[in-house]
Design an enzyme around this catalytic site. Structure first.
Site, PDB file in Angstrom:
ATOM      1  N   LYS A   1       0.846  -1.196   0.000  1.00 22.21           N
ATOM      2  CA  LYS A   1       0.000   0.000   0.000  1.00 22.21           C
ATOM      3  C   LYS A   1       0.883   1.248   0.000  1.00 22.21           C
ATOM      4  CE  LYS A   1      -3.947   2.064   2.419  1.00 22.21           C
ATOM      5  NZ  LYS A   1      -4.815   2.008   3.622  1.00 22.21           N
TER       6      LYS A   1
ATOM      7  N   SER B   1      -9.724   1.703   2.564  1.00 22.61           N
ATOM      8  CA  SER B   1      -8.910   2.489   1.676  1.00 22.61           C
ATOM      9  C   SER B   1      -7.829   1.689   0.948  1.00 22.61           C
ATOM     10  CB  SER B   1      -8.244   3.621   2.466  1.00 22.61           C
ATOM     11  OG  SER B   1      -7.328   3.095   3.406  1.00 22.61           O
TER      12      SER B   1
ATOM     13  N   SER C   1      -9.893  -0.318   6.774  1.00 26.07           N
ATOM     14  CA  SER C   1      -9.256  -0.168   5.462  1.00 26.07           C
ATOM     15  C   SER C   1      -8.568  -1.412   4.912  1.00 26.07           C
ATOM     16  CB  SER C   1      -8.252   0.984   5.484  1.00 26.07           C
ATOM     17  OG  SER C   1      -8.937   2.215   5.458  1.00 26.07           O
TER      18      SER C   1
END
Lengths: 92, 484
Positions: free
Chosen positions: B84, B159, B183
């Protein structure tokens, strides 16, 4: 009730310049989001606050110098620099 | 290197659905790591998902060649992994999904990246995400939305949507995300993969770009529970560079057993019913019954402050964000105006140009909640409610070993469907945010489908009892799990 004037004030506090259009939009949105937050008023919370879930405090380590990023490494991403310093905007 | 042609991509059957074990066998039987990494990039470069912001092709291929020469050693030797873009990677652009960090190349690795490199993992790129991890759909990324591999018109969740879509879409067998209020678990649920949020303090946050420090943890994604456990074995553990790091690590892969006869499940009634999609509710109940058939027991329980979780969560997260994101001033890194103005206007224009709408909204709200006269009403009150929510979990988990709920109230929604209404998007996090407030570990495992869209089941455990959470998820997966 939050007004456009309040939004201008928090825009100044948070150093985010807003356009007129953004001010109108955020005034409306912030109001209905803050309305939702009012649900907390129902709760009687006569308890201490939880800042941190594990409650650990004062984490110390020995005061020993260790290797760290070089001056060049630290300045590598700086958009403006001068003589080994970060260069900021003029203050006066 | 031998000449490569188009079509090489399918040379190894099943390469893009392989788990860690399969890939290791591939390398052990003489297949080259470099070829595998090449094929992976071929696939990503042709993909419609937009799961990656930055690809680190040159570095990855160089590492692959070294592994081919010296042998792919380590727990993750030669295994490609997506990271990420909120996690700092030395020498690889790290943007956190924001214009303000476009072009920023960290001079150091996050602790988890150091651990992955020690075990031979190959970082193939930085995955797409909501800007500064603020979102539930990966639509707020400055670099465009990621698409759900099950239906390209839908969001992958957020996210960490890029990480989940990459794993589900065959672009990486494993990935890392970060979870502040769901997330990791939300995109795992929407993309039909496994994703874990560890106990607060188990995985070092050193090098994770902060959104809300008191809530977030880095967590693993994979296509099965075993790979998630293995990845947790690699990234968990004490780190002196994170002052909230705790030395409570266990051996997670070894804890997996096909046995839940001692597991007592609590089913919190507040997480079912109103607002929960019917297919989701059915699939999760079916999952609970499957575990019961395997020897687990369950009781319905109540977490009575659940209703206040969302408000408490968003006040705390936004307040912390308003402080954390003040650092993006264009002095040391990030966006800077070509021509500086005075002190105040330089900074307020950098932020005006560099931050997207959702980030601005959250900073403004957080600033308001912390400002004179409102601190007690919002921030302090939210912290007190957090105490009540944490106590709910601690008391429920005294008599039960895990709690089971739907991860998300509904399956993946359409791109554009909710983005215009910030509050509607916040409400989607209703089942995931309480877990971050309480700091307990939680996993999302696939448990069924609504039409062609996957559904995730959330298994929550006691602080630092990832072993039981993972074992329950593993037994469920092996014992029928999701009937695909």
């Amino acid at each position: 009730m939050i007004t456009k004037k309040n939004v201008e004030h928090i825009s100044w506090l948070s150093r985010i310049k807003l356009t007129e259009e953004e001010k109108e939009k955020f005034t409306k949105q912030l109001n209905y989001i803050l309305d939702y937050f009012e649900t907390l008023d129902e709760v009687e919370a006569d308890v201490p606050p939880t800042h941190h879930i594990l409650g650990i405090t004062n984490v110390f380590r020995d005061d020993v110098a260790k290797k760290s990023i070089s001056q060049e490494g630290a300045l590598e991403n700086a958009p403006k620099k001068e003589r080994g310093y970060f260069k900021g905007p003029r203050i006066v | 290197m031998r000449q490569r042609k188009r079509g090489d991509i399918s040379r190894v059957p099943g390469l893009f659905s392989m788990n860690i074990n399969g890939m290791r066998e591939l390398f052990n039987s003489g297949n080259s790591v470099e070829e595998t990494i090449h094929s992976t990039f071929d696939k990503i470069e042709r993909s419609k998902l937009n799961a990656f912001i930055t690809l680190s092709k040159e570095i990855a291929l160089e590492e692959a060649r070294i592994l081919d020469k010296n042998g792919a050693k380590g727990m993750l030797g030669g295994i490609p992994i997506g990271i990420k873009d909120s996690i700092s990677t030395k020498g690889i652009q790290t943007t956190c999904g924001s214009k303000i960090l476009e072009g920023y190349v960290p001079p150091y690795d996050a602790h988890v990246i150091e651990r992955l490199k020690l075990e031979g993992a190959i970082i193939i790129g930085k995955t797409n995400m909501d800007e500064f991890a603020m979102g539930t759909s990966t639509e707020t990324s400055y670099f465009g939305p990621t698409r759900n591999p099950w239906d390209l018109k839908r969001v992958p969740g957020g996210s960490s949507g890029g990480s989940a879509a990459a794993v589900a879409g065959g672009e990486a067998p494993i990935a890392l995300g970060s979870d502040t209020g769901g997330s990791v678990r939300c995109p795992a649920s929407f993309c039909g993969v496994v994703g874990l949020k560890p106990t607060y303090g188990l995985v070092s946050r050193y090098g994770l770009i902060a959104y809300a420090n008191s809530l977030e943890q880095i967590g693993p994604f994979a296509r099965n529970v075993k790979d998630v456990a293995l990845l947790l074995d690699v990234i968990a553990g004490y780190d002196s560079k994170d002052s909230t790091s705790i030395n409570e690590k266990c051996e997670y892969l070894k804890a997996l057993r096909y046995d839940v006869s001692d597991v007592k499940i609590g089913v919190p009634k507040e997480y079912f019913g109103e607002g929960i999609d019917e297919d989701v509710e059915k699939a999760v109940w079916k999952g609970i019954k499957t575990l019961e058939d395997m020897g687990a027991s369950y009781t319905e329980i109540s977490l009575k402050h659940t209703k206040y979780s969302l408000a408490a969560y968003y006040i705390i997260a936004m307040s912390e964000a308003s402080s954390n994101l003040a650092r993006f001033d264009g002095l040391r890194y990030g966006l800077r105006l070509e021509k500086d103005k005075d002190w105040h206007n330089t900074f307020s224009e950098i932020k005006a140009q560099g931050f997207g709408e959702e980030v601005k909204r959250r900073i403004l709200l957080g600033t308001y909640a912390l400002s004179a006269g409102y601190y007690g009403k919002y921030y302090l009150k939210a912290l007190k409610v957090r105490t009540l929510i944490k106590r709910d979990f601690e008391s429920a988990l005294k008599d039960t070993s895990v709690l089971i709920t739907p991860t998300m109230p509904f399956p993946a929604f359409k791109i554009g469907e909710k983005i215009g209404d910030p509050l509607a998007l916040y409400l989607a996090d209703v089942n995931t945010v309480p877990i971050n407030l309480a700091g307990v570990p939680s996993i999302s495992v696939p448990c069924g489908f609504s039409g062609k869209l996957p559904i995730g089941m959330q298994i929550i455990g006691r602080h630092f009892d990832e072993a039981t959470v993972l074992r329950t998820a593993y037994a469920f997966e092996q014992g029928g799990g999701c009937d695909t």
